[in-house]
Scaffold this motif. Sequence first.
Motif, short mmCIF file in Angstrom:
data_model
loop_
_atom_site.label_atom_id
_atom_site.label_comp_id
_atom_site.label_asym_id
_atom_site.label_seq_id
_atom_site.Cartn_x
_atom_site.Cartn_y
_atom_site.Cartn_z
N LYS A 1 0.82 -1.20 0.00
CA LYS A 1 0.00 0.00 0.00
C LYS A 1 0.86 1.26 0.00
CE LYS A 1 -4.16 -1.66 2.03
NZ LYS A 1 -5.34 -1.17 2.68
N PRO A 2 0.28 2.39 -0.41
CA PRO A 2 1.03 3.64 -0.29
C PRO A 2 1.32 3.97 1.17
CG PRO A 2 -1.19 4.01 -1.19
CD PRO A 2 -1.03 2.54 -1.03
N PHE A 3 2.41 4.67 1.40
CA PHE A 3 2.75 5.06 2.77
C PHE A 3 3.42 6.42 2.74
CE2 PHE A 3 6.25 2.67 0.99
CZ PHE A 3 7.37 3.41 1.33
N TYR A 4 3.54 7.03 3.90
CA TYR A 4 4.20 8.33 3.99
C TYR A 4 5.63 8.16 4.46
CZ TYR A 4 0.51 11.46 2.74
OH TYR A 4 -0.41 12.16 2.02
N ALA A 5 6.52 8.90 3.85
CA ALA A 5 7.93 8.87 4.25
C ALA A 5 8.37 10.30 4.58
CB ALA A 5 8.78 8.31 3.13
N ASP A 6 9.35 10.40 5.50
CA ASP A 6 9.94 11.71 5.77
C ASP A 6 10.79 12.09 4.58
OD1 ASP A 6 8.85 11.93 8.28
OD2 ASP A 6 10.49 10.82 9.21
N GLY A 7 10.59 13.30 4.08
CA GLY A 7 11.33 13.73 2.91
C GLY A 7 12.09 15.01 3.14
N VAL A 8 13.16 15.17 2.38
CA VAL A 8 13.92 16.42 2.38
C VAL A 8 13.83 17.00 0.98
CG1 VAL A 8 16.26 17.33 2.30
CG2 VAL A 8 15.56 15.96 4.23
N MET A 9 13.57 18.31 0.88
CA MET A 9 13.71 19.01 -0.39
C MET A 9 14.94 19.89 -0.23
SD MET A 9 9.86 20.09 -1.40
CE MET A 9 9.28 20.87 0.08
N ALA A 10 15.92 19.71 -1.11
CA ALA A 10 17.16 20.46 -0.92
C ALA A 10 17.81 20.76 -2.26
CB ALA A 10 18.13 19.67 -0.05
N THR A 11 18.81 21.64 -2.21
CA THR A 11 19.58 21.91 -3.42
C THR A 11 20.83 21.01 -3.42
OG1 THR A 11 20.50 23.80 -2.27
CG2 THR A 11 18.71 24.23 -3.79
N ALA A 12 21.56 21.03 -4.54
CA ALA A 12 22.55 20.00 -4.83
C ALA A 12 23.66 19.87 -3.78
CB ALA A 12 23.17 20.28 -6.19
N ASP A 13 24.06 20.98 -3.17
CA ASP A 13 25.19 20.93 -2.23
C ASP A 13 24.90 20.12 -0.97
OD1 ASP A 13 26.90 22.26 -3.82
OD2 ASP A 13 26.80 24.19 -2.78
N PHE A 14 23.66 19.77 -0.76
CA PHE A 14 23.28 19.05 0.46
C PHE A 14 24.20 17.87 0.74
CE2 PHE A 14 20.85 16.01 2.99
CZ PHE A 14 20.20 16.82 3.92
N PHE A 15 24.46 17.06 -0.29
CA PHE A 15 25.19 15.80 -0.07
C PHE A 15 26.68 16.02 0.21
CE2 PHE A 15 21.38 14.97 -2.54
CZ PHE A 15 20.74 14.07 -1.71
N PRO A 16 27.40 16.80 -0.64
CA PRO A 16 28.82 17.02 -0.31
C PRO A 16 29.00 17.85 0.96
CG PRO A 16 28.18 18.31 -2.24
CD PRO A 16 27.05 17.39 -1.94
N MET A 17 28.09 18.76 1.20
CA MET A 17 28.24 19.66 2.34
C MET A 17 28.12 18.93 3.66
SD MET A 17 26.39 23.23 2.52
CE MET A 17 26.27 24.27 3.91
#
Lengths: 401, 435
Positions: B116-132
């Motif tokens: 079934k569908p479920f809710y997940a915690d999400g992040v909306m971010a710009t590209a530097d999120f991962f290296p930063m």
Amino acid sequence: MQIRPILASLRKHRIPATLIVLEIALACAVLCNAVFMIGQRLADIHWPNAIDEQGISVVTVNGTDAKLAASDIPRDLAALRGIAGVTAVAAATSMPLDQNPALSSFTTTPDGNTTVNTSVYFIGSGGEQALGLRLLEGRFFNADEYADSGFKDFASTGHVMLITQSDARRLWPGQSALGKTLYTNEQAWTVVGVVADVLAQDPKMSGPGGRYSSAFFPLRPDGAMGDYVLRSAPQDRVRVLREALQVLGRLESDGVVQGATYAGMRDAYFADTRSMAWMLLLVCMVMLAVTAFGIVGLTSFWVGQRRRQIGIRRAVGATRGHILQYFQTENFLLGTAGVALGMVLAFGINLYLMQRYEMARMPWYYLPVSAVALWVLGQLAVLGPALRASNVPPVVATRSV
Amino acid sequence: MFGYYLDLALRSLRRNKVLTTLMVMALALGIGATITTLTVLRLLSGDPLPQKSAQLFYPQVDPYPADQPFSRSGKRLPFAMSYVDVMNLLHARKAKRQVAVALSQVKVTPDAQAGKPFYADGVMATADFFPMFDVPFRYGAGWTAAEDDGRAQVAVIAGYLNDRLFGGANSVGRMIHIEGHDFRIIGVLKHWAPQPRFYALHLGGHNYGKGEGVYLPLLAARADGIAPSMMMSYAPGSSLQHLETSPAIWLGMWVELPDASAVSAYRLFLANYARQQVALGRFQKSRTAMPSLMEWLRSEHVVPDDARLQAGLAFGFLLICVVNTVGLLLAKCLRRAREIGVRRVLGASRGAIFAQFMVEAAIVGLAGGVLGLVFAVLGLWGIRHQPAQYASLAHLDFPMFLFTFVVALAASLVAGLLPAWRACAVAPAPQLKAS
């Protein structure tokens, strides 16, 4: 009972006496504050909430197409009404204690200021009955008001609202709130009714001023409504919830459907408060036990040390009762000194906590209560050693130890 | 000599089992409570990104009207930024890296068979999120600034979500259905859940937890109508549909500044920006702030008050236990005045007597420490079964294991001082005369 010889003897044994006093003082200080914290948390858990908490179940539907809400919500409501035992059902945007606060600040003038954030509830037709709101003044919404009210930019497009008794008193002290106008962001609504106090969506976050600050607006079926509120007899609620989950799971196959009885929601909201109260209680009990053991240990040593003295007193005619009384009085004196010091400490700690953690002031009656508790504890702890002392035979006096 | 003291101490402890048990128990309970609460406190107040936190800063500006400030006192700056301000600062590119972050609850719809569908915690971010933030990848990588601007429908998912949806297989290149839109998975994370969740403070959701499930490019997610979890408007006219132009704060912004000169340069830039906005009439106040990561966590009081109160209470409790141990040790040692007299007469120095009693106290301390450790493990087990959001993190680590014994020894030695001093002050002659 003569107190002076006891005091003289205590002066000779300053260190053990001081230790007992210190132990009691520390126990008193920590105990007072811990019990006060327990009391506050229990009070939190029992905050009243003027809805039918025992009869309500809430089913939340998320992730459905908001554009279809106008037709889906009436269909869902009709299906839910068909469940046996359901006495009322309505759609709503949020529930008290659901920890998903939608807050707004209302003022009595268009350009006024307020520091209180009000929890905003939008309810669908029949919401008052489904929630079990208690009307104190004025009236509930009528059918026209439901049909005319929409939801735009987090505010009602209608013209009417219900407020709680606390807000009515806060906003218009000494006057009736009926017919008055409340404003937010240059929009205005007329108060048509005053209801008994309903809790905020997250009262721990809202603080004392916002705990019962709630406003209700009518809303026609709208995508913002994620909650279905079902009311039934308390004994039916579990079955009603189960059937409602099945019904909505079938009708809203796209959505994420979850549900809880309101009693369960309330338990969940206060779960960590409750566990903190239990933890505090556990610490208090262990602390009392440790203090009692400390008193027992020190006093029994002390009795052992004074066997000869006791023997002499017995030889010159003191009864067992006298000896028993002697140790009990001695303990009472030590306990009193400890409690006196402990009260000062307790107040000091309370003042510190008030500054650091915005804790309330400890009411005075915590002090006598904890004083009595520690006196009783001391007397119980000293009883064993004192009985042993009273059993020292007079003949001990004649023996060199 | 030490061996002899040890022998004497053990004999003495064995002689009076009840008293010894009481001492060890009291000490152990105090230590158990202290270690349990300190472990929790340390977990909660730790540095979520030790290798990087000194270089990460959280710029703040104040778009609120002067007569309706963000906080009651008027002193605190808003904890988030409006879209316009974030984009202005982001596009200026005055920092080594810069990122905009919002949180969102997103509906994930698995393939028809997968559930079934479920809710997940999400992040909306710009590209530097991962290296930063040094986010580790199991498969693939994050998106680029070009994909940000191109509103690419790509997603990075957490390892636990990958396990749930794809059975742990490399899912890079597959599609994930989020809020009614298809996103192409380009990266799968290794376990990444900084505690506290510093980048998400006040943006909605909890400060501690297992970490987000889904990471989406901010512009693409917004183009699909995905809404942030937190939004506060500072003037009339906010709407969820037009958040980008609304007078509302809903984004957090982080900048990476490698050295002190970069920090002061950015502070200057931020102050100039605010003044410029005042001149433009967008702001009424030119106040700015730029706390470092740890300053930000401290100023926002992330650590729950309950955890601090518990630790304070535990220390009070430990103090009571130590006083109690002092009393019991004293009782024991004064009872042995005769033994001490004999040893003194036979040539033992005051120092020797003192040492002997301190060894005895240390043994009590060690026993208390071992038992205290058991209590602490039990206590932490209890905490893990509590409803608090940080509960599952409560585990004893090696430093706390060592610390237990340090506390136990320190507490018992402090407790032993007074009794040992009393013991070595015993005058030998009267003791011998009495017998």
